[in-house]
Design a protein around this motif. Structure first.
Motif, PDB file in Angstrom:
ATOM      1  N   UNK A   7       5.836 135.849  93.533  1.00  0.00           N
ATOM      2  CA  UNK A   7       7.069 135.357  94.128  1.00  0.00           C
ATOM      3  C   UNK A   7       6.789 134.071  94.875  1.00  0.00           C
ATOM      4  N   UNK A   8       7.852 133.365  95.237  1.00  0.00           N
ATOM      5  CA  UNK A   8       7.703 132.160  96.035  1.00  0.00           C
ATOM      6  C   UNK A   8       7.840 130.863  95.275  1.00  0.00           C
ATOM      7  N   UNK A   9       8.004 130.933  93.971  1.00  0.00           N
ATOM      8  CA  UNK A   9       8.186 129.712  93.205  1.00  0.00           C
ATOM      9  C   UNK A   9       9.532 129.085  93.467  1.00  0.00           C
ATOM     10  N   UNK A  10       9.712 127.880  92.942  1.00  0.00           N
ATOM     11  CA  UNK A  10      10.980 127.184  93.120  1.00  0.00           C
ATOM     12  C   UNK A  10      10.812 125.709  92.893  1.00  0.00           C
ATOM     13  N   UNK A  11      11.757 124.967  93.444  1.00  0.00           N
ATOM     14  CA  UNK A  11      11.768 123.516  93.312  1.00  0.00           C
ATOM     15  C   UNK A  11      11.247 122.878  94.587  1.00  0.00           C
ATOM     16  N   UNK A  12      10.354 121.937  94.436  1.00  0.00           N
ATOM     17  CA  UNK A  12       9.829 121.189  95.575  1.00  0.00           C
ATOM     18  C   UNK A  12       9.771 119.713  95.223  1.00  0.00           C
ATOM     19  N   UNK A  40       1.610 124.961  81.903  1.00  0.00           N
ATOM     20  CA  UNK A  40       2.676 123.986  81.714  1.00  0.00           C
ATOM     21  C   UNK A  40       3.110 124.010  80.251  1.00  0.00           C
ATOM     22  N   UNK A  41       4.333 123.575  79.957  1.00  0.00           N
ATOM     23  CA  UNK A  41       4.804 123.578  78.566  1.00  0.00           C
ATOM     24  C   UNK A  41       3.863 122.815  77.640  1.00  0.00           C
ATOM     25  N   UNK A  89       3.804 121.046  88.114  1.00  0.00           N
ATOM     26  CA  UNK A  89       4.888 121.808  87.516  1.00  0.00           C
ATOM     27  C   UNK A  89       4.356 122.715  86.412  1.00  0.00           C
ATOM     28  N   UNK A  90       4.637 124.007  86.547  1.00  0.00           N
ATOM     29  CA  UNK A  90       4.136 124.997  85.587  1.00  0.00           C
ATOM     30  C   UNK A  90       4.668 126.371  85.982  1.00  0.00           C
ATOM     31  N   UNK A  91       4.451 127.341  85.110  1.00  0.00           N
ATOM     32  CA  UNK A  91       4.611 128.743  85.484  1.00  0.00           C
ATOM     33  C   UNK A  91       3.278 129.201  86.061  1.00  0.00           C
ATOM     34  N   UNK A  92       3.336 129.801  87.228  1.00  0.00           N
ATOM     35  CA  UNK A  92       2.134 130.256  87.922  1.00  0.00           C
ATOM     36  C   UNK A  92       2.016 131.772  87.811  1.00  0.00           C
ATOM     37  N   UNK A  93       0.818 132.213  87.484  1.00  0.00           N
ATOM     38  CA  UNK A  93       0.532 133.633  87.297  1.00  0.00           C
ATOM     39  C   UNK A  93      -0.598 134.062  88.233  1.00  0.00           C
ATOM     40  N   UNK A 113      -2.124 141.134  84.659  1.00  0.00           N
ATOM     41  CA  UNK A 113      -1.392 139.886  84.860  1.00  0.00           C
ATOM     42  C   UNK A 113       0.026 140.149  85.345  1.00  0.00           C
ATOM     43  N   UNK A 114       0.508 139.243  86.178  1.00  0.00           N
ATOM     44  CA  UNK A 114       1.917 139.253  86.522  1.00  0.00           C
ATOM     45  C   UNK A 114       2.732 138.507  85.483  1.00  0.00           C
ATOM     46  N   UNK A 115       4.029 138.473  85.679  1.00  0.00           N
ATOM     47  CA  UNK A 115       4.922 137.841  84.706  1.00  0.00           C
ATOM     48  C   UNK A 115       5.171 136.371  85.012  1.00  0.00           C
ATOM     49  N   UNK A 116       4.723 135.912  86.144  1.00  0.00           N
ATOM     50  CA  UNK A 116       4.790 134.487  86.435  1.00  0.00           C
ATOM     51  C   UNK A 116       5.982 134.088  87.278  1.00  0.00           C
ATOM     52  N   UNK A 117       5.816 132.957  87.962  1.00  0.00           N
ATOM     53  CA  UNK A 117       6.895 132.372  88.748  1.00  0.00           C
ATOM     54  C   UNK A 117       6.891 130.864  88.497  1.00  0.00           C
ATOM     55  N   UNK A 118       8.063 130.309  88.302  1.00  0.00           N
ATOM     56  CA  UNK A 118       8.172 128.895  87.962  1.00  0.00           C
ATOM     57  C   UNK A 118       8.060 128.028  89.202  1.00  0.00           C
ATOM     58  N   UNK A 119       7.229 127.005  89.104  1.00  0.00           N
ATOM     59  CA  UNK A 119       7.135 125.973  90.137  1.00  0.00           C
ATOM     60  C   UNK A 119       7.495 124.643  89.489  1.00  0.00           C
ATOM     61  N   UNK A 120       8.486 123.983  90.049  1.00  0.00           N
ATOM     62  CA  UNK A 120       8.907 122.688  89.544  1.00  0.00           C
ATOM     63  C   UNK A 120       8.814 121.668  90.667  1.00  0.00           C
TER      64      UNK A 120
END
Length: 123
Positions: A7-12, A40-41, A89-93, A113-120
């Motif tokens: 948890x804790x991902x988001x836009x920064x 990252x993609x 910027x990536x999905x963080x696991x 593994x977790x399912x990931x949280x997006x950081x942008x």
């Protein structure tokens, strides 16, 4: 079965900060080596930072040196990310293993593994 939740991902904004958390319902994480990874993609998943279960020693990628900090308490492992850059910027696991007493940033070393949280990171 150990199930990790990030948890804790988001836009920064560039130069900003975010703190990610990794927890596991019904388990304490101090028994495990924990790694934070990102993908990252179009790129391979890479190890960012990890913390060992024996002495909380850490191992980090050069790309995050001086900017990211990993730390833990009994139930949660945190990744504090400072001075964020667009390339973060990536999905963080988060991932865990109970093998050995040193942590690794290799994907293949982790069993859970977790399912990931997006950081942008974007202005």
């Amino acid at each position: 079965q150990l199930q990790l939740v990030e948890s804790g991902g988001g836009l920064a904004q560039p130069g900003g900060s975010l703190t990610l958390s990794c927890t596991a319902s019904g388990f304490t994480l101090d028994y495990y080596n924990i790694g934070w990874f990102r993908q990252a993609p179009g790129k391979e998943r890479e190890g960012v930072q990890c913390i060992s279960r024996s002495d909380d020693s850490t191992n980090y990628a050069d790309s995050v040196k001086g900017r990211f900090i990993i730390f833990r308490d009994k139930t949660t492992v945190y990744l504090q990310m400072n001075n964020l850059k667009t390339e973060d910027t990536a999905v963080y696991y988060c991932a865990a293993n109970s093998r050995g007493y040193g942590c690794s940033r290799y994907v293949s070393m982790y069993d859970h593994w977790g399912q990931g949280t997006q950081v942008t990171v974007s202005s």
